[in-house]
Design a protein around this motif. Structure first.
Motif, PDB file in Angstrom:
ATOM      1  N   LEU A  26       0.810  -1.148   0.221  1.00 40.19           N
ATOM      2  CA  LEU A  26       0.053  -0.047  -0.024  1.00 40.19           C
ATOM      3  C   LEU A  26       0.910   1.239   0.068  1.00 40.19           C
ATOM      4  O   LEU A  26       0.511   2.287  -0.801  1.00 40.19           O
ATOM      5  CB  LEU A  26      -1.039  -0.074   1.348  1.00 40.19           C
ATOM      6  N   GLN A  27       1.893   1.170   0.624  1.00 42.28           N
ATOM      7  CA  GLN A  27       2.917   2.362   0.728  1.00 42.28           C
ATOM      8  C   GLN A  27       3.493   2.690  -0.631  1.00 42.28           C
ATOM      9  O   GLN A  27       3.658   3.648  -1.138  1.00 42.28           O
ATOM     10  CB  GLN A  27       4.039   2.126   1.745  1.00 42.28           C
ATOM     11  N   HIS A  28       3.857   1.585  -1.426  1.00 38.30           N
ATOM     12  CA  HIS A  28       4.252   1.812  -2.701  1.00 38.30           C
ATOM     13  C   HIS A  28       3.049   2.566  -3.645  1.00 38.30           C
ATOM     14  O   HIS A  28       3.385   3.325  -4.397  1.00 38.30           O
ATOM     15  CB  HIS A  28       4.762   0.345  -3.508  1.00 38.30           C
ATOM     16  N   SER A 196       8.090   5.233   6.636  1.00 37.45           N
ATOM     17  CA  SER A 196       8.308   6.626   6.454  1.00 37.45           C
ATOM     18  C   SER A 196       7.716   7.208   5.468  1.00 37.45           C
ATOM     19  O   SER A 196       7.133   8.333   5.373  1.00 37.45           O
ATOM     20  CB  SER A 196       9.943   6.912   6.099  1.00 37.45           C
ATOM     21  N   VAL A 197       7.472   6.505   4.064  1.00 42.63           N
ATOM     22  CA  VAL A 197       6.745   6.979   3.096  1.00 42.63           C
ATOM     23  C   VAL A 197       5.340   7.471   3.379  1.00 42.63           C
ATOM     24  O   VAL A 197       4.797   8.475   3.234  1.00 42.63           O
ATOM     25  CB  VAL A 197       6.762   6.145   1.849  1.00 42.63           C
ATOM     26  N   ILE A 198       4.635   6.486   4.054  1.00 40.16           N
ATOM     27  CA  ILE A 198       3.216   6.649   4.393  1.00 40.16           C
ATOM     28  C   ILE A 198       3.114   7.750   5.461  1.00 40.16           C
ATOM     29  O   ILE A 198       1.867   8.518   5.483  1.00 40.16           O
ATOM     30  CB  ILE A 198       2.545   5.302   5.232  1.00 40.16           C
ATOM     31  N   LEU A 199       4.055   7.747   6.392  1.00 40.38           N
ATOM     32  CA  LEU A 199       4.002   8.801   7.472  1.00 40.38           C
ATOM     33  C   LEU A 199       4.168  10.062   6.699  1.00 40.38           C
ATOM     34  O   LEU A 199       3.232  11.217   7.053  1.00 40.38           O
ATOM     35  CB  LEU A 199       5.196   8.665   8.409  1.00 40.38           C
ATOM     36  N   SER A 304      10.174   5.563  -9.474  1.00 41.95           N
ATOM     37  CA  SER A 304       9.637   6.146  -8.140  1.00 41.95           C
ATOM     38  C   SER A 304       9.834   5.221  -7.059  1.00 41.95           C
ATOM     39  O   SER A 304      10.261   5.590  -5.915  1.00 41.95           O
ATOM     40  CB  SER A 304       8.347   6.986  -8.250  1.00 41.95           C
ATOM     41  N   ASN A 305       9.391   3.969  -7.288  1.00 40.08           N
ATOM     42  CA  ASN A 305       9.198   3.001  -6.529  1.00 40.08           C
ATOM     43  C   ASN A 305      10.531   2.458  -6.275  1.00 40.08           C
ATOM     44  O   ASN A 305      10.921   1.817  -5.057  1.00 40.08           O
ATOM     45  CB  ASN A 305       8.165   1.922  -6.852  1.00 40.08           C
ATOM     46  N   GLY A 323       1.262  -4.987  -3.531  1.00 37.68           N
ATOM     47  CA  GLY A 323       1.330  -3.799  -4.358  1.00 37.68           C
ATOM     48  C   GLY A 323       0.575  -3.914  -5.580  1.00 37.68           C
ATOM     49  O   GLY A 323      -0.596  -3.328  -5.915  1.00 37.68           O
ATOM     50  N   GLY A 324       0.656  -5.010  -6.268  1.00 36.95           N
ATOM     51  CA  GLY A 324       0.189  -5.413  -7.537  1.00 36.95           C
ATOM     52  C   GLY A 324      -1.340  -5.783  -7.463  1.00 36.95           C
ATOM     53  O   GLY A 324      -2.165  -5.312  -8.138  1.00 36.95           O
TER      54      GLY A 324
END
Length: 444
Positions: A26-28, A196-199, A304-305, A323-324
């Motif tokens: 989900l973060q990706h 970190s990304v989702i935060l 980006s991923n 993620g897919g």
């Protein structure tokens, strides 16, 4: 290509729990600007209302299936497939002038050609000769440099309150910077790496909401479920000139996605050998074919991923496959997809800007392993300058050029990467370089 040293805390083939995989997947998904390219393209070719919404859904669905195929069956890298920006200008022109059916028809032959190239092992031979690790590093550097203006303009040029856009974008970027600094300073920062990304996205969205720049009202009106459909816009029509044009542009897309493969290889330490390149080429072609059959967009490995991988240091393919699956589910669930698309664009681009920094630093890290003599310095300088020059070319200059040049010059990544590859092939090595390289390899 030679194997790289991995700095991951979770390896590519390591298994993780389903819950962790879904969270990381989900973060990706949240860090991608998946919806922007199909929205621009759909509007440019005259789609609106339900047709535009369905076009967006099918782009998500195709990305999900393509990601599962690439990460799970073909390349077996932690790589997410997303809609490529490279063909945007060409597809917009074809769709607007000849119709959506001709646009979709132009995508099919090129996708099949890529699959055939993978089966015949043609592209891996080209990569082996023209894209050694040093050139791969330049491509990664050029990708980061080319994407940076997109991230910055995505913050300041989004419609709405400029102050709110800047504040929310900077909030996301600053939170991510703080997380990255803490990751560097703390020895045991496994949870921080993974969140970190989702935060950053949550912090940016909260800032945007507080300033009235986030609107989630559309979520309540969206349907819960809608099945995908083959040829929703009618049977594809094939125009010879459009098909030839798209086959050429597919080659640029393939060169672009090779930069992402090289980036993933550098981050994960997984060897990018000929067999993997051939499988990846087949997976790339099948992903593009699926995108065209469902009325979506051409696929590419999302750079980006790769940056998200560098931030989280979790390379497990399970997270990418999750993620897919999430992307495919979003493609058949308009309500959930609307939640994602409602995350303010400046917030996504605030995270995206930090991803560009990591891409640039990873490119430099790979380049510095090569002996920097007059030849290599020349290739770096010319490649970067041509990429930057392409980025700042005025639109009226592009519009005055022939169609092929217009589409090619619309991508700084394509131009910089092509120049690097051409120079690698045409500039001869000096004898001193060969001797010094042998000495360097002996002393390493």
């Amino acid at each position: 290509m030679a194997e790289n040293k991995s700095e991951l805390i979770v390896g590519v083939n390591e298994k993780i729990s389903i819950g962790k995989a879904l969270f990381l997947g989900l973060q990706h998904v949240l860090s991608m600007d998946l919806y922007i390219m199909p929205l621009i393209l759909g509007g440019a070719v005259g789609l609106s209302g339900g047709d535009l919404s369905f076009f967006l859904q099918m782009s998500f669905f195709a990305c999900g299936i393509a990601t599962i195929l690439q990460a799970g069956l073909f390349m077996k890298y932690p790589i997410i497939q997303g809609p490529s920006y490279v063909p945007l200008g060409a597809l917009s022109t074809i769709g607007a002038t000849m119709g959506v059916n001709v646009m979709i028809g132009s995508l099919i032959p090129g996708a099949i050609l890529i699959v055939i190239m993978g089966i015949c092992k043609g592209f891996s031979k080209f990569v082996r000769k023209a894209i050694p690790p040093f050139i791969g590093g330049i491509i990664i550097l050029v990708v980061g440099i080319s994407l940076t203006p997109t991230a910055v303009t995505g913050i300041v040029s989004t419609e709405g309150n400029l102050t709110a856009n800047v504040v929310s974008g900077l909030t996301a970027a600053v939170v991510l910077i703080i997380c990255m600094i803490l990751q560097y300073k703390l020895k045991h920062s496994r949870i921080l790496h993974m969140t970190s990304v989702i935060l950053a996205l949550i912090a940016g969205t909260i800032a945007a909401t507080a300033m009235g720049a986030a609107d989630f009202s559309a979520v309540s009106d969206a349907a819960w479920f809608q099945l995908p459909q083959l040829f929703h816009f009618g049977l594809p029509q094939f125009d010879l000139q459009a098909c030839i044009l798209m086959e050429f542009i597919y080659m640029i897309v393939l060169l672009d996605t090779t930069g992402t493969w090289i980036t993933i290889s550098a981050i994960t330490g997984e060897d990018l050998n000929d067999e993997r390149i051939d499988r990846a080429t087949i997976g790339e072609g099948l992903g593009c074919l699926i995108g065209s059959l469902f009325g979506g967009t051409p696929m590419t490995g999302y750079s980006s991923n790769a940056g998200v991988l560098a931030i989280t240091k979790v390379g497990s393919r399970m997270a990418i496959i999750a993620g897919g699956i999430i992307l495919a589910v979003l493609g058949v669930c308009p309500k959930l997809m609307t939640v994602i698309s409602c995350i303010p664009t400046p917030v996504v681009n605030g995270v995206f800007a930090m991803v560009c920094i990591l891409l640039i630093s990873n490119g430099i890290k790979i380049i510095q392993k090569e002996l920097l003599d007059e030849r290599t310095s020349l290739i770096i300088g010319i490649s970067v300058v041509t990429a930057v020059a392409t980025i700042i070319l005025p639109q009226e200059v592009l519009d005055a050029m022939p169609a092929f040049l217009n589409y090619f010059l619309s991508s700084g990544t394509a131009v910089g990467a092509t120049v690097a590859v051409v120079l690698q092939l045409v500039l001869p090595y000096k004898k001193e370089h060969t001797d010094k390289s042998k000495i360097a390899r002996t002393t390493c």
